[in-house]
Design a protein around this motif. Structure first.
Motif, PDB file in Angstrom:
ATOM      1  N   GLN A 324       0.440  -2.901 -14.368  1.00 35.80           N
ATOM      2  CA  GLN A 324      -0.525  -3.771 -13.689  1.00 35.80           C
ATOM      3  C   GLN A 324       0.179  -4.882 -12.913  1.00 35.80           C
ATOM      4  O   GLN A 324      -0.195  -5.205 -11.779  1.00 35.80           O
ATOM      5  N   ILE A 325       1.204  -5.455 -13.510  1.00 37.74           N
ATOM      6  CA  ILE A 325       1.913  -6.551 -12.833  1.00 37.74           C
ATOM      7  C   ILE A 325       2.628  -6.034 -11.587  1.00 37.74           C
ATOM      8  O   ILE A 325       2.659  -6.706 -10.544  1.00 37.74           O
ATOM      9  N   ALA A 326       3.211  -4.840 -11.678  1.00 36.68           N
ATOM     10  CA  ALA A 326       3.875  -4.270 -10.504  1.00 36.68           C
ATOM     11  C   ALA A 326       2.888  -4.056  -9.363  1.00 36.68           C
ATOM     12  O   ALA A 326       3.192  -4.324  -8.194  1.00 36.68           O
ATOM     13  N   THR A 327       1.676  -3.603  -9.707  1.00 37.00           N
ATOM     14  CA  THR A 327       0.647  -3.422  -8.681  1.00 37.00           C
ATOM     15  C   THR A 327       0.251  -4.759  -8.064  1.00 37.00           C
ATOM     16  O   THR A 327       0.103  -4.885  -6.837  1.00 37.00           O
ATOM     17  N   ARG A 328       0.086  -5.782  -8.922  1.00 35.81           N
ATOM     18  CA  ARG A 328      -0.269  -7.114  -8.424  1.00 35.81           C
ATOM     19  C   ARG A 328       0.821  -7.670  -7.514  1.00 35.81           C
ATOM     20  O   ARG A 328       0.538  -8.294  -6.490  1.00 35.81           O
ATOM     21  N   LEU A 329       2.069  -7.473  -7.899  1.00 29.86           N
ATOM     22  CA  LEU A 329       3.167  -7.991  -7.082  1.00 29.86           C
ATOM     23  C   LEU A 329       3.190  -7.354  -5.703  1.00 29.86           C
ATOM     24  O   LEU A 329       3.418  -8.047  -4.686  1.00 29.86           O
ATOM     25  N   ARG A 330       2.948  -6.045  -5.634  1.00 29.99           N
ATOM     26  CA  ARG A 330       2.912  -5.394  -4.323  1.00 29.99           C
ATOM     27  C   ARG A 330       1.784  -5.952  -3.468  1.00 29.99           C
ATOM     28  O   ARG A 330       1.964  -6.194  -2.267  1.00 29.99           O
ATOM     29  N   ALA A 331       0.634  -6.167  -4.077  1.00 28.08           N
ATOM     30  CA  ALA A 331      -0.496  -6.724  -3.326  1.00 28.08           C
ATOM     31  C   ALA A 331      -0.194  -8.138  -2.849  1.00 28.08           C
ATOM     32  O   ALA A 331      -0.522  -8.507  -1.711  1.00 28.08           O
ATOM     33  N   GLU A 332       0.429  -8.944  -3.705  1.00 28.11           N
ATOM     34  CA  GLU A 332       0.751 -10.317  -3.314  1.00 28.11           C
ATOM     35  C   GLU A 332       1.779 -10.347  -2.189  1.00 28.11           C
ATOM     36  O   GLU A 332       1.700 -11.186  -1.285  1.00 28.11           O
ATOM     37  N   GLU A 333       2.744  -9.447  -2.219  1.00 23.74           N
ATOM     38  CA  GLU A 333       3.737  -9.402  -1.147  1.00 23.74           C
ATOM     39  C   GLU A 333       3.104  -8.991   0.174  1.00 23.74           C
ATOM     40  O   GLU A 333       3.450  -9.522   1.236  1.00 23.74           O
ATOM     41  N   GLU A 334       2.167  -8.047   0.131  1.00 23.87           N
ATOM     42  CA  GLU A 334       1.477  -7.661   1.362  1.00 23.87           C
ATOM     43  C   GLU A 334       0.650  -8.812   1.907  1.00 23.87           C
ATOM     44  O   GLU A 334       0.627  -9.054   3.130  1.00 23.87           O
TER      45      GLU A 334
END
Length: 719
Positions: A324-334
């Protein structure tokens, strides 16, 4: 260092500036690399004399010398104040767990791990700086080489100039080249110094990182998370959540004012920016409070480490949280990239705006976007920190492959394989050192050849080979189509051009991959022996092929006889040529044979080949009619050339017949072979002679038996 030839000492305005030492004379030894103050003093003296000259031709020389004096002064001052090589060390604080008895607080272990991560990041940064400095050294050496070549060129021009008519421009150009060479030497010294500092700084972290790794391995099995530690964490997370909530309330009040009435219509962009800010602050507050759950996960994982079943369940929970955190990090970077693009757009609009009324709005909006980007970066940092904490707990479980289950086993195996492949990819097979002499000092540049670089060279070479082969085929087709070149010659040129382009591609690929040619120096002895013994025939044939290509004494399509082999040349390649015999057998003939041995070319210089057949008729036959019939058969055959005409000769009075020979000519580029045409003519001659009643006799022999007395005959009865 700053001197010219004696011939130029007579130029007005120059005697007090330039010395009288001839350029062609043996120059004095260059000062050592550490004598930079002496060089600076010499340059300052020359600059003082140049500065007083009114000639504007000295302007560029004066400007270059002035910049170099400033650079030399800074370099000398830095060399005095900065520590020299060998004193670099990694300054790290004391280990937080050093001297403490077990068990250890998880907070202290995390602090130790943070120290280790910080040191590893520092070492990576210094490693990247070292790679950049290596590139700087290479570029500086290239500039120094160019400066040296320019200096030698201008020295030669000065030496060739007449002594009675010195040229001021040449003298100034020579002095400028000397100043530029000194400037290039200074750049090399600065680059080497920076590279040495980066290497020492990187290597200085090796021992501290090893000590920290050993300390982490020592304390990891004995860490615990007490209730008082959890209470402290809850207190800190609540305080952080309160701060984010306070900022959210302030932003919400501003948003309420913007959304009321005319302000919403006047400032729509600011309204959207504050809405995004309120959402970001809400997420930061949630992240701050969510850290309590993260620490609870870590406490559960720590307590479950002793029980394989509980450890497997904790591992599944941690894996899900990490996903879940990896998914959140990708979204935040985008989202961060989107905000950066919007900020650049508004900045460009503000710079190009010409109306004063639009500037305050854009400036406020840019400030709002900057604050929103800051909040976005803090969210990303918080998520990255949570991922680090959960990853550490996941590693502390230390589960075996059997306890992880199928998904965990696959993940664990993938991580191990990935790490192994990374090590293999970065494994250094060997390294090459390229040395250059700069003022008596040896400047070295190390080039490491790794497995990944080797694979990259092979891939690039194959790609380049495919490109140049397609290019060579295209060129050969165009030569045949537009230049009218024969296909055979175009095919030969295609092979030679292809070979040259492959060599160029190989050199370019090595250059792109930063693999120096000096890397192959260690193969020099082996290659020399190989060329001396095993490769001499190959080289001889290659050179012979080049000679054949340019002389064109043997070409594709020629009919030749080489060492008992007769046939048509079908190809002239780099090492050997191909001859197709009249019997259809393909023979590979080394090119050196075509130059060293006797070659009979049936078609060299002439488009026709002479062939012949013989036929005998009985004694008493009409010879004139026989000649006419044989010649008529030759004239009627479509493959026999009319010019030169066929000729029939009475060759001999043979034992059994009158022997006639038919000599005829055929084109060497014919659809049928010579033996086939000869067979056709023999059949035609036989039919014509039979029709005219002329006989072709067969061999006859008369046997005479001479005996002195009758022959006795004995009869033996049958058994």
């Amino acid at each position: 260092m700053f001197s010219a030839s004696h011939a130029f000492s007579q130029v007005p305005g120059l005697p007090h500036v330039l010395g009288g030492a001839p350029v062609a004379a043996a120059s004095a030894p260059e000062p050592a690399a550490e004598d930079w103050p002496q060089r600076l003093s010499s340059l300052q003296q020359s600059y003082t004399q140049w500065r007083d000259l009114p000639d504007p031709a000295y302007d560029e020389l004066r400007r270059t010398a002035e910049r170099l004096i400033e650079q030399l002064g800074r370099y000398i001052q830095q060399s005095k104040t900065e520590p020299g090589p060998g004193v670099a060390s990694a300054e790290i604080p004391a280990l937080v767990t050093a001297g403490k008895p077990a068990p250890f607080s998880m907070l202290d272990v995390d602090a130790l791990r943070d120290q280790r991560d910080h040191g590893a990041a520092q070492q990576r940064t210094l490693g990247n700086a070292l790679a950049l400095q290596e590139e700087e050294v290479v570029q500086a050496l290239a500039q120094l080489k160019k400066a040296g070549e320019m200096l030698r060129l201008r020295q030669e021009r000065v030496a060739r100039a007449p002594a009675e008519a010195p040229d001021v421009a040449l003298t100034i150009a020579l002095e400028l080249a000397r100043v530029q060479q000194l400037q290039a030497e200074l750049q090399v010294a600065q680059a080497v110094q920076a590279r040495t500092a980066a290497r020492l700084g990187r290597d200085a972290w090796n021992e501290p990182l090893t000590l920290m790794d050993q300390e982490i391995e020592r304390v990891r099995p004995h860490q615990q998370l007490k209730e008082q530690d959890l209470a402290l964490i809850r207190e800190q997370t609540e305080a952080a959540a309160s701060r984010w909530e306070s900022r959210r309330l302030q932003a919400a009040q501003t948003l309420s004012r913007l959304e009321s009435g005319r302000l919403r219509e006047s400032y729509p962009s600011q309204t959207l920016a504050y809405q995004a800010r309120v959402r970001a602050l809400l997420e930061l507050r949630a992240l701050a409070r969510g850290k309590q759950q993260v620490w609870e996960y870590r406490q559960q994982a720590l307590a479950a480490a002793a029980d394989p079943q509980q450890a497997a369940k904790s591992a599944q929970v941690l894996d899900a949280a990490l996903t879940q955190i990896a998914t959140r990090l990708r979204a935040e970077e985008e989202l961060r990239d989107l905000l950066l693009a919007e900020q650049r757009s508004y900045t460009t609009r503000q710079m190009g705006s010409v109306t004063a009324a639009a500037e305050p709005v854009d400036a406020k909006l840019l400030a709002d976007l900057s604050e929103l980007l800051d909040l976005q970066e803090q969210k990303r940092e918080q998520l990255a920190r949570v991922r680090v904490l959960l990853t550490r707990s996941r590693e502390d479980l230390n589960l075996s492959a059997q306890q992880l289950g199928l998904a965990g086993w696959v993940s664990h195996a993938g991580a191990v394989v990935s790490q192994g492949l990374t090590r293999i990819w970065q494994f250094e097979l060997f390294s090459a050192t390229e040395s250059s002499q700069v003022n008596g000092q040896t400047v070295t540049v190390d080039y490491g050849v790794t497995v990944g670089k080797s694979i990259g060279v092979v891939v690039l070479f194959l790609l380049g080979y495919w490109v140049v082969s397609a290019l060579a085929r295209l060129v050969s087709r165009q030569l045949v189509r537009r230049a009218g070149m024969s296909e055979a010659l175009a095919r030969v040129l295609d092979r030679w051009v292809m070979s040259l382009l492959v060599i160029v591609v190989f050199l370019v690929v090595l250059r792109m991959a930063r693999v120096p040619l000096t890397l192959f120096a260690f193969l020099g002895g082996a290659l020399a022996i190989g060329f001396g013994f095993g490769a001499q025939n190959v080289i001889k044939n290659l050179i012979s092929g080049a000679i054949i290509l340019f002389e064109r004494k043997v070409r594709v399509g020629d009919v030749v006889t080489i060492g008992g082999i007769s046939g048509t040349v079908t190809a002239v390649d780099l090492r050997a040529s191909t001859v197709r015999g009249f019997d259809g057998v393909m023979s590979i003939v080394p090119n050196s044979f075509l130059l060293e041995q006797q070659v009979s070319s049936w078609s060299f210089g002439e488009p026709a080949l002479r062939r012949s057949i013989t036929v005998g008729v009985a004694y008493g036959s009409d010879t004139a009619l026989t000649i006419a019939l044989i010649q008529q058969c030759a004239q009627e055959h479509p493959m026999v050339l009319a010019d030169p005409p066929a000729a029939v000769l009475l060759e001999d009075f043979a034992a059994d017949s009158l022997l006639f020979r038919l000599n005829f000519w055929i084109a060497h580029s014919r659809p049928r072979t010579g033996p086939e045409i000869e067979s056709d003519l023999r059949l035609a001659v036989e039919a014509a002679l039979s029709k005219a009643g002329l006989n072709i006799p067969f061999p006859q022999r008369d046997v005479h038996l001479q005996v002195a007395q009758p022959i006795k005959v004995h009869c033996t009865p049958a058994l």
